[in-house]
Enzyme design. Structure first.
Site, PDB file in Angstrom:
ATOM      1  N   ARG A  58       0.765  -1.213   0.135  1.00  0.00           N
ATOM      2  CA  ARG A  58      -0.102   0.033  -0.082  1.00  0.00           C
ATOM      3  C   ARG A  58       0.929   1.378   0.168  1.00  0.00           C
ATOM      4  O   ARG A  58       0.509   2.271  -0.493  1.00  0.00           O
ATOM      5  CB  ARG A  58      -1.062   0.088   1.167  1.00  0.00           C
ATOM      6  CG  ARG A  58      -1.720   1.500   1.072  1.00  0.00           C
ATOM      7  CD  ARG A  58      -3.047   1.581   2.118  1.00  0.00           C
ATOM      8  NE  ARG A  58      -2.886   0.732   3.275  1.00  0.00           N
ATOM      9  CZ  ARG A  58      -1.936   0.910   4.189  1.00  0.00           C
ATOM     10  NH1 ARG A  58      -1.588   2.069   4.117  1.00  0.00           N
ATOM     11  NH2 ARG A  58      -1.830   0.207   5.415  1.00  0.00           N
ATOM     12  N   TYR A 111     -16.210  16.075 -16.557  1.00  0.00           N
ATOM     13  CA  TYR A 111     -16.858  14.502 -16.425  1.00  0.00           C
ATOM     14  C   TYR A 111     -17.563  14.415 -15.373  1.00  0.00           C
ATOM     15  O   TYR A 111     -17.778  14.920 -14.267  1.00  0.00           O
ATOM     16  CB  TYR A 111     -15.315  13.657 -16.065  1.00  0.00           C
ATOM     17  CG  TYR A 111     -15.548  12.077 -16.004  1.00  0.00           C
ATOM     18  CD1 TYR A 111     -16.185  11.255 -16.972  1.00  0.00           C
ATOM     19  CD2 TYR A 111     -15.473  11.473 -14.541  1.00  0.00           C
ATOM     20  CE1 TYR A 111     -16.469   9.957 -16.734  1.00  0.00           C
ATOM     21  CE2 TYR A 111     -15.612  10.479 -14.406  1.00  0.00           C
ATOM     22  CZ  TYR A 111     -16.235   9.398 -15.448  1.00  0.00           C
ATOM     23  OH  TYR A 111     -16.517   8.185 -15.226  1.00  0.00           O
ATOM     24  N   ASP A 182      -7.134  17.918 -16.179  1.00  0.00           N
ATOM     25  CA  ASP A 182      -7.652  16.344 -16.616  1.00  0.00           C
ATOM     26  C   ASP A 182      -7.241  16.322 -18.038  1.00  0.00           C
ATOM     27  O   ASP A 182      -7.930  16.758 -18.954  1.00  0.00           O
ATOM     28  CB  ASP A 182      -9.225  16.222 -16.358  1.00  0.00           C
ATOM     29  CG  ASP A 182      -9.296  14.848 -16.422  1.00  0.00           C
ATOM     30  OD1 ASP A 182      -8.723  14.083 -17.234  1.00  0.00           O
ATOM     31  OD2 ASP A 182     -10.490  14.122 -15.951  1.00  0.00           O
ATOM     32  N   LYS A 207      -8.448   5.206 -19.871  1.00  0.00           N
ATOM     33  CA  LYS A 207      -8.679   5.267 -21.239  1.00  0.00           C
ATOM     34  C   LYS A 207      -7.881   4.965 -22.182  1.00  0.00           C
ATOM     35  O   LYS A 207      -7.320   4.060 -22.526  1.00  0.00           O
ATOM     36  CB  LYS A 207      -9.312   6.616 -21.323  1.00  0.00           C
ATOM     37  CG  LYS A 207     -10.599   7.071 -20.181  1.00  0.00           C
ATOM     38  CD  LYS A 207     -11.683   6.489 -20.295  1.00  0.00           C
ATOM     39  CE  LYS A 207     -12.768   6.329 -18.908  1.00  0.00           C
ATOM     40  NZ  LYS A 207     -12.816   7.779 -18.377  1.00  0.00           N
TER      41      LYS A 207
HETATM   42  C1  LIG Z   1     -13.362   8.219 -17.089  1.00  0.00           C
HETATM   43  C2  LIG Z   1     -12.836   9.715 -16.858  1.00  0.00           C
HETATM   44  C3  LIG Z   1     -12.563   9.909 -15.654  1.00  0.00           C
HETATM   45  C4  LIG Z   1     -12.567   9.083 -14.472  1.00  0.00           C
HETATM   46  O1  LIG Z   1     -11.719   7.964 -14.477  1.00  0.00           O
HETATM   47  P1  LIG Z   1     -11.946   6.508 -13.789  1.00  0.00           P
HETATM   48  O2  LIG Z   1     -10.616   5.777 -14.323  1.00  0.00           O
HETATM   49  O3  LIG Z   1     -13.198   5.868 -14.493  1.00  0.00           O
HETATM   50  O4  LIG Z   1     -12.084   6.795 -12.509  1.00  0.00           O
HETATM   51  C5  LIG Z   1     -12.224  11.136 -15.324  1.00  0.00           C
HETATM   52  N1  LIG Z   1     -11.916  12.110 -16.250  1.00  0.00           N
HETATM   53  C6  LIG Z   1     -12.336  11.871 -17.476  1.00  0.00           C
HETATM   54  C7  LIG Z   1     -12.248  13.104 -18.761  1.00  0.00           C
HETATM   55  C8  LIG Z   1     -12.615  10.533 -18.048  1.00  0.00           C
HETATM   56  O5  LIG Z   1     -13.259  10.189 -19.048  1.00  0.00           O
END
Ligand SMILES: *Cc1c(COP(=O)(O)O)cnc(C)c1O
Length: 386
Positions: A58, A111, A182, A207
């Site tokens: 962890r 998001y 992000d 993604k």
């Molecule tokens: C999917 C997504 C998230 C969240 O990510 P997870 O891996 O599903 O927790 C945050 N920001 C954007 C732009 C996303 O497409």
């Protein structure tokens, strides 16, 4: 032991090369070409832990390091990235510096779970949330007055608005507002927000970076040793750690990032162009289209236009749902950034922003043959009109 940088140093290498070369084991005789996957929750240890010694997974584990080094190299960061159990875990860590009663500025079309997260901060800690149109630079800058943190997405999910990142990040810095970008949609190949002055970059590694829809993972990247230390401490305290296997898979996926992004972006631009000319289509959004509101800015600030499309068929939400039901190759599913093309109507979620049109389909374009992707969309669109 891994060496973070190949022999000639990261500055000499282009991003496509870094994606392949960063985070490899030392080139010693008989060493593996890929870092090993270590599955162990604990380490042999007694007495006082020495610097660099592993103790308990962890807190730290060597399987995280090659991925953390590779992502830092791609984002141009001086500190290794910090991997988290999901994109949301990384976002929660990045937002943990917002004090009770503080103010967060973020895109109205962020998001949707990020929007839910800051609403929860409002309920729990009296945090004020200012939702802005990130394409409107003056509006964002005005909202920064007295704010604790600016979170930017560009292009936004799912509306594909493009922000003037350098202008927004400079304004945040001048006002001592911590900035978080992000960068999930653009990927570090599309833009490097740290170079424009961002304090922290977060990713849903789930993604494009991992790229095969088989991993849930997140990461935060910063140039600041203090912020990096705080993110690591947060990860240990909250236990928002990734599993070693997920991180290992993400590094494997990252090796082909440049090829996947190149192909899916080219597919997306071609499909946007064809969709714009189809009589069944009311509107198509992609920054590659010359008349798209984000085109000029994306052309100036980004490498490539991304591989997410917005599509509104004629006939409203019912037609959009019928289109999703009629495709055979495109996968009806949420998420994005995988090798496979997928689509969904965003407003099927009650939590999606009400300013997102009811009939908007978000298409995540994959790496298949563009002709097969087009044939499938075309037969589905033609079917709506008969
Ligand atoms: C999917 C997504 C998230 C969240 O990510 P997870 O891996 O599903 O927790 C945050 N920001 C954007 C732009 C996303 O497409």
């Amino acid at each position: 032991m891994t060496s973070s940088h190949p022999p000639h140093g990261p500055a000499a290498l282009r991003p496509e090369t870094l994606a392949v070369a960063a985070g490899r084991p030392e080139r010693t005789q008989g060493a593996p070409v890929n870092p090993p996957l270590v599955l162990s929750s604990t380490y042999v240890s007694q007495g006082v832990q020495q610097p660099g010694e592993m103790l308990y997974t962890r807190m730290d584990t060597e399987t995280w390091h090659p991925f953390e080094e590779a992502l830092a190299a791609l984002e141009g960061a001086g500190e290794p990235a910090v991997a988290f159990g999901s994109g949301m875990a990384a976002i929660a860590a990045a937002l943990s510096s917002v004090p009770a009663g503080g103010t967060v500025v973020l895109p109205r079309h962020a998001y949707q779970v990020t929007l839910g997260f800051v609403d929860d901060l409002t309920r729990r800690a009296g945090v004020t949330v200012r939702r802005v149109d990130v394409a409107d630079t003056d509006q964002v800058v005005a909202a920064l007055d007295g704010a604790s943190l600016l979170l930017v997405e560009s292009p936004t999910n799912p509306m594909l608005e493009v922000a003037d990142l350098p202008a927004l990040l400079t304004a945040a810095r001048e006002r001592d507002v911590l900035s978080v970008v992000d960068n999930t949609f653009a990927t570090p190949l599309g833009q490097q927000p740290l170079a424009h002055g961002a304090d922290v970059v977060v990713h849903s590694v789930t993604k494009y970076l991992a790229g095969h829809s088989d991993v849930v993972l997140g990461a935060a990247v910063t140039d600041s040793p203090e912020i990096a230390a705080r993110l690591r401490a947060y990860r240990t305290l909250h236990g928002s750690v990734p599993g070693p296997f997920e991180v290992w898979l993400a590094l494997r996926g990252l090796r082909t990032l440049a090829l996947r992004v190149e192909r899916s972006q080219a597919n997306a631009a071609e499909l946007a162009h064809r969709l714009a000319a189809h009589p069944g289509v009311a509107e198509v959004r992609h920054p590659s289209l010359p008349d798209d509101p984000g085109h000029e800015r994306a052309a100036r600030l980004m490498h490539g236009f991304g591989s997410i499309l917005g599509l509104r068929p004629h006939g409203g939400p019912a037609a959009a749902d019928a289109l999703v039901a009629a495709v055979r190759l495109w996968v009806p599913a949420t998420s994005l950034g995988g090798v496979e093309s997928s689509l969904e109507r965003r407003r099927r979620f009650a939590t999606e922003s009400l300013t997102v049109p009811e009939d908007l389909l978000r298409l995540s374009v994959g790496i298949e043959s563009v002709e097969d992707l087009w044939s499938d969309l075309e037969q589905a669109l033609d079917g709506l009109r008969t």
